[in-house]
Enzyme design. Structure first.
Site, PDB file in Angstrom:
ATOM      1  N   ARG A 181     -27.791 -12.130 -54.376  1.00 47.46           N
ATOM      2  CA  ARG A 181     -27.377 -12.735 -53.106  1.00 47.46           C
ATOM      3  C   ARG A 181     -28.607 -13.075 -52.274  1.00 47.46           C
ATOM      4  NH1 ARG A 181     -23.490 -12.149 -48.796  1.00 47.46           N
ATOM      5  NH2 ARG A 181     -24.365 -13.361 -47.073  1.00 47.46           N
ATOM      6  N   ARG A 212     -23.121 -18.526 -51.369  1.00 48.95           N
ATOM      7  CA  ARG A 212     -23.564 -17.192 -51.792  1.00 48.95           C
ATOM      8  C   ARG A 212     -22.905 -16.826 -53.121  1.00 48.95           C
ATOM      9  NH1 ARG A 212     -20.588 -15.751 -46.438  1.00 48.95           N
ATOM     10  NH2 ARG A 212     -21.241 -17.912 -46.263  1.00 48.95           N
ATOM     11  N   ASP A 242     -20.296 -12.040 -51.557  1.00 47.49           N
ATOM     12  CA  ASP A 242     -20.215 -11.617 -50.161  1.00 47.49           C
ATOM     13  C   ASP A 242     -19.228 -10.461 -50.079  1.00 47.49           C
ATOM     14  OD1 ASP A 242     -20.708 -11.623 -47.457  1.00 47.49           O
ATOM     15  OD2 ASP A 242     -19.270 -13.216 -47.001  1.00 47.49           O
ATOM     16  N   ASP A 296     -17.774  -7.572 -47.314  1.00 49.05           N
ATOM     17  CA  ASP A 296     -17.742  -7.169 -45.903  1.00 49.05           C
ATOM     18  C   ASP A 296     -16.709  -6.075 -45.684  1.00 49.05           C
ATOM     19  OD1 ASP A 296     -19.631  -9.066 -44.758  1.00 49.05           O
ATOM     20  OD2 ASP A 296     -18.132 -10.610 -45.203  1.00 49.05           O
TER      21      ASP A 296
END
Length: 273
Positions: free
Chosen positions: A201, A210, A213, A215
């Protein structure tokens, strides 16, 4: 939660900073409070539905005699982790390890370290829009499964979505998952960054393309605002590529700040658009 307690279990073991402590050994006194649900066992009078404190006492003794640590802090952390990983019905544990007559050069009865550790529930959003997107996501989820402190409980379907943020780029594969974890929010974030780095990344363009990812959307009901971490995840209520997978795996989960469920947030966003 209900509690099962073991108090003042005496164990001769070899922990300490000084060489003579690890070589000669000494007495330690261990107490645990195990948080679980005792009602099923109580109603059916069935030990298999509860935590066997006799077996746990032997587990604690064997663990502390088999391993050697310099610090009581480390011994406590490792013991709590072992119990939480080994006992499926254990949701939370308090561990207290006392060291009578610790060698500090002064008259004292005991020193002790007491900690409480537990399983936490976190929701994680994932996405990719470069290269073999599905493989990046599959590998990341497997990476989470391979971590002993994490149990992946539910994974949404992969959703093809348009890019968010105004940067021209390829479409994304997005989704969300639920985990049970012994890690703190900061530790969990570090592990996610490790997985992102393994996928090469690059953080070059904000909201840009990307490979991977990851989160943290929610962590229990905590609200966290630090330089490194924002939980619940900022602006998720305006992102259908987050809300749709969340509705699939946790439709009635309530946002701790907005006080709306995932279903309600998605419906509100769709009405606005």
């Amino acid at each position: 939660m209900d509690k099962i307690e073991i108090r003042d279990l005496e164990i001769f073991a070899n922990h300490g900073v000084f060489p003579e402590e690890t070589a000669l050994g000494q007495k330690f006194v261990v107490s645990t409070v195990m948080y679980t649900e005792t009602r099923p066992a109580g109603l059916k009078d069935d030990l298999s539905l509860s935590i066997n404190y006799g077996e746990v006492s032997h587990m604690i003794t064997e663990f502390l005699q088999k391993n050697t640590y310099k610090l009581l802090e480390t011994a406590s952390e490792k013991l709590a982790e072992m119990l939480l990983l080994s006992l499926p019905l254990l949701k939370k544990v308090t561990v207290r390890i006392e060291k009578p007559w610790a060698p500090v050069g002064l008259p004292l009865k005991t020193v002790a370290v007491e900690i409480t550790r537990e399983w936490h529930t976190a929701y994680i959003a994932f996405g990719s829009n470069m290269g073999d997107k599905k493989k990046y996501l599959d590998d990341a989820i497997q990476g989470l499964r391979d971590m002993k402190e994490i149990v992946v409980e539910k994974v949404s379907d992969y959703l093809v979505t348009e890019p968010y943020g105004g940067v021209e780029q390829d479409k994304f594969l997005n989704g969300a998952l639920r985990v049970r974890t012994l890690l703190s929010p900061e530790e969990l974030l570090d592990r996610l960054h490790v997985l992102e780095q393994a996928a090469d990344r690059k953080r070059i363009v904000h909201w840009g393309p990307r490979t991977l990812d990851l989160d943290i959307l929610f962590y229990d009901d905590l609200v966290i605002d630090t330089e490194e971490l924002h939980v619940p995840h900022i602006d998720m209520e305006n992102r259908d590529f987050v809300l749709k997978p969340m509705v699939e795996i946790a439709p009635y989960l309530r946002h701790p700040v907005l006080n709306l469920t995932m279903e309600q947030l998605l419906k509100k966003l769709e009405e606005k658009n």
